[in-house]
Design a protein around this motif. Structure first.
Motif, mmCIF file in Angstrom:
data_model
loop_
_atom_site.group_PDB
_atom_site.id
_atom_site.type_symbol
_atom_site.label_atom_id
_atom_site.label_comp_id
_atom_site.label_asym_id
_atom_site.label_seq_id
_atom_site.Cartn_x
_atom_site.Cartn_y
_atom_site.Cartn_z
ATOM 1 N N ALA A 69 -19.063 19.212 9.806
ATOM 2 C CA ALA A 69 -19.361 20.730 9.973
ATOM 3 C C ALA A 69 -18.833 21.472 8.635
ATOM 4 O O ALA A 69 -19.540 22.277 8.299
ATOM 5 N N LEU A 70 -17.782 21.300 8.217
ATOM 6 C CA LEU A 70 -17.386 21.750 7.270
ATOM 7 C C LEU A 70 -18.131 21.383 5.862
ATOM 8 O O LEU A 70 -18.303 22.372 5.001
ATOM 9 N N LEU A 71 -18.604 20.358 5.757
ATOM 10 C CA LEU A 71 -19.543 20.029 4.634
ATOM 11 C C LEU A 71 -20.549 21.027 4.555
ATOM 12 O O LEU A 71 -21.104 21.418 3.765
ATOM 13 N N THR A 72 -21.220 20.913 5.732
ATOM 14 C CA THR A 72 -22.237 21.747 5.874
ATOM 15 C C THR A 72 -22.007 23.160 5.545
ATOM 16 O O THR A 72 -22.898 23.813 4.674
ATOM 17 N N HIS A 107 -25.742 13.975 5.658
ATOM 18 C CA HIS A 107 -25.269 14.255 4.513
ATOM 19 C C HIS A 107 -25.721 13.368 3.276
ATOM 20 O O HIS A 107 -25.299 13.722 2.090
ATOM 21 N N ALA A 108 -26.107 12.082 3.714
ATOM 22 C CA ALA A 108 -26.154 10.888 2.828
ATOM 23 C C ALA A 108 -27.036 11.148 1.528
ATOM 24 O O ALA A 108 -27.040 10.700 0.366
ATOM 25 N N ALA A 140 -12.616 14.631 -11.245
ATOM 26 C CA ALA A 140 -12.910 14.586 -12.696
ATOM 27 C C ALA A 140 -14.632 14.483 -12.664
ATOM 28 O O ALA A 140 -15.178 14.933 -13.460
ATOM 29 N N ALA A 141 -15.144 13.971 -11.401
ATOM 30 C CA ALA A 141 -16.351 13.937 -11.375
ATOM 31 C C ALA A 141 -17.322 15.381 -11.104
ATOM 32 O O ALA A 141 -18.232 15.368 -10.956
ATOM 33 N N GLY A 142 -16.447 16.475 -11.020
ATOM 34 C CA GLY A 142 -16.758 17.835 -10.948
ATOM 35 C C GLY A 142 -17.124 18.247 -9.580
ATOM 36 O O GLY A 142 -17.867 19.335 -9.197
ATOM 37 N N PHE A 143 -16.571 17.495 -8.481
ATOM 38 C CA PHE A 143 -16.630 18.139 -7.103
ATOM 39 C C PHE A 143 -15.593 19.230 -6.960
ATOM 40 O O PHE A 143 -14.406 19.216 -7.359
ATOM 41 N N ASP A 144 -16.260 20.256 -6.279
ATOM 42 C CA ASP A 144 -15.508 21.513 -6.024
ATOM 43 C C ASP A 144 -14.243 21.650 -5.011
ATOM 44 O O ASP A 144 -13.115 22.035 -5.365
ATOM 45 N N VAL A 145 -14.575 20.708 -4.001
ATOM 46 C CA VAL A 145 -13.833 20.473 -2.845
ATOM 47 C C VAL A 145 -13.649 19.142 -2.643
ATOM 48 O O VAL A 145 -14.859 18.426 -2.583
ATOM 49 N N VAL A 146 -12.311 18.327 -2.510
ATOM 50 C CA VAL A 146 -12.298 17.296 -2.044
ATOM 51 C C VAL A 146 -11.592 17.285 -0.705
ATOM 52 O O VAL A 146 -10.547 17.603 -0.385
ATOM 53 N N LEU A 147 -12.220 16.820 0.247
ATOM 54 C CA LEU A 147 -12.004 16.613 1.624
ATOM 55 C C LEU A 147 -11.191 15.245 2.185
ATOM 56 O O LEU A 147 -11.862 14.501 1.792
ATOM 57 N N ILE A 148 -10.133 15.440 2.524
ATOM 58 C CA ILE A 148 -9.499 13.888 2.941
ATOM 59 C C ILE A 148 -9.365 14.092 4.395
ATOM 60 O O ILE A 148 -8.498 14.627 5.119
ATOM 61 N N GLU A 149 -10.122 13.174 4.914
ATOM 62 C CA GLU A 149 -9.899 13.071 6.626
ATOM 63 C C GLU A 149 -9.065 11.796 6.800
ATOM 64 O O GLU A 149 -9.674 10.553 6.342
ATOM 65 N N THR A 150 -8.075 11.970 7.580
ATOM 66 C CA THR A 150 -7.188 10.704 7.861
ATOM 67 C C THR A 150 -7.411 10.192 8.941
ATOM 68 O O THR A 150 -7.757 10.598 10.134
ATOM 69 N N VAL A 151 -7.037 8.948 9.012
ATOM 70 C CA VAL A 151 -7.150 8.035 10.281
ATOM 71 C C VAL A 151 -6.252 8.669 11.327
ATOM 72 O O VAL A 151 -5.184 9.036 10.872
ATOM 73 N N GLY A 152 -6.629 8.621 12.535
ATOM 74 C CA GLY A 152 -6.086 9.204 13.716
ATOM 75 C C GLY A 152 -4.907 8.292 14.052
ATOM 76 O O GLY A 152 -4.923 7.634 15.318
ATOM 77 N N VAL A 153 -3.715 8.347 13.417
ATOM 78 C CA VAL A 153 -2.796 7.673 13.824
ATOM 79 C C VAL A 153 -1.554 8.391 14.421
ATOM 80 O O VAL A 153 -0.410 7.943 14.478
#
Length: 321
Positions: A69-72, A107-108, A140-153
């Motif tokens: 949803a954040l991606l959208t 989003h693929a 470096a590839a120019g993405f404005d935002v990087v989202l890190i979704e972590t494993v649910g541990v």
């Protein structure tokens, strides 16, 4: 058989937005390619622009749905977004169990989105050891935002704060142990709280508990500090997601205004350098073990010719020599 690795060409194509080049660079850093240091050196001049956002929380709160949803919402603002979805490792292959993240397939085909699953490979902090390098690739590839979704541990999932400019902690009503996670420090890392599935019974109670926890924590803080917002969402329906994006932007502005962004990034670089140095030292120690040097000093400890501290000093001297 693959030809020789042309790093300049690969980095150039990644910066031009070629997804295959980005994927290749990510594979190289995740597999600890012998030229990974050269890769980092080639990428570094082009980094420092992306906003890094970590999403964490107990299992079942809807992290993947919220990430989608954040991606959208971010794409609606014209932002290019990279996603690193940290998955449990396969005990057989060491690879990510969820592959290319089935739940984000909508989003693929978007050229402004890149999604990569990475295996934790046994790392207890909820992140892969290669994640900092992967963030560097996407930055470096120019993405404005990087989202890190972590494993649910759950309780050990706090390492994300070491990588993210902004950390989002997700909870959901009716999960019982959600607020209890605060005792282990998981909630203490939050810059933004999100109560997902807020259309369920118990959402008001969860928000109330969070407000109480934040109020208690702020009594111990002196001087200016960021007041963590609590955002209600129903990510599956897209409800409240725009408010999350607004909270992320507000936190970024606060970080810049209070020089906190620079401080966090220096701390991130410090941790990364330390991790790389320790990894290399461990590799050298393994070499000593393979050559029998470690076994030799261990035998002398058993024979009481050396104490373990003196034995360790001998090994350190060997590493330095």
């Amino acid at each position: 058989m693959a030809g020789p690795l042309d790093l300049d060409d690969l980095v150039g194509r990644a910066r031009d937005g070629q997804a295959r080049a980005v994927a290749r660079l990510l594979s190289l850093v995740e597999d600890a390619h012998p030229r990974v240091a050269e890769i980092a050196r080639a990428l570094t001049p082009y980094t420092g622009r992306a906003r890094v956002v970590g999403l964490t929380g107990p299992p079942g709160v809807g992290k993947s749905t919220s990430t989608s949803a954040l991606l959208t919402a971010l794409r609606a603002e014209g932002k290019r977004v990279g996603v690193l979805a940290i998955d449990p490792s396969s005990p057989f292959s060491g690879g990510a169990l969820l592959g290319d993240r089935i739940r984000m397939t909508e989003h693929a085909t978007d050229p402004g989105v890149f999604i990569r699953s990475m295996a934790t490979r046994g790392h207890l902090g909820g992140l892969s050891w290669a994640t900092p390098q992967a963030v560097r690739v996407l930055d470096a590839a120019g993405f404005d935002v990087v989202l890190i979704e972590t494993v649910g541990v759950g309780q050990s999932e706090v390492d994300v704060v070491k990588l993210a400019d902004t950390t989002v902690v997700l909870l959901a009503p009716g999960m019982g142990d959600g607020i209890q996670a605060a005792k282990a420090g998981v909630l203490e890392i939050a810059d933004v709280f999100v109560v997902n599935k807020a259309d369920r019974e118990g959402a008001d109670a969860t928000v109330h508990d969070l407000k109480q926890m934040i109020s208690l924590a702020r009594r111990e803080i002196r001087g200016p500090s960021w007041r963590q917002p609590i955002v209600r969402t129903v990510a599956a329906k897209g409800e409240g997601v725009d408010e999350v994006v607004e909270a992320l932007a507000a936190h970024h502005d606060w970080l810049v205004a209070h020089d906190e962004l620079a401080r966090r990034r220096v701390a991130r670089a410090r941790d990364e350098v330390e991790a790389i140095a320790l990894r290399r030292l461990r590799a050298e120690l393994v070499d000593l073990r393979g050559g029998g040097r470690l076994a030799g000093v261990a035998e002398r400890v058993v024979a009481r010719e050396l104490d373990p501290f003196a034995a360790a000093e001998e090994l350190i001297a060997d590493l330095r020599g």
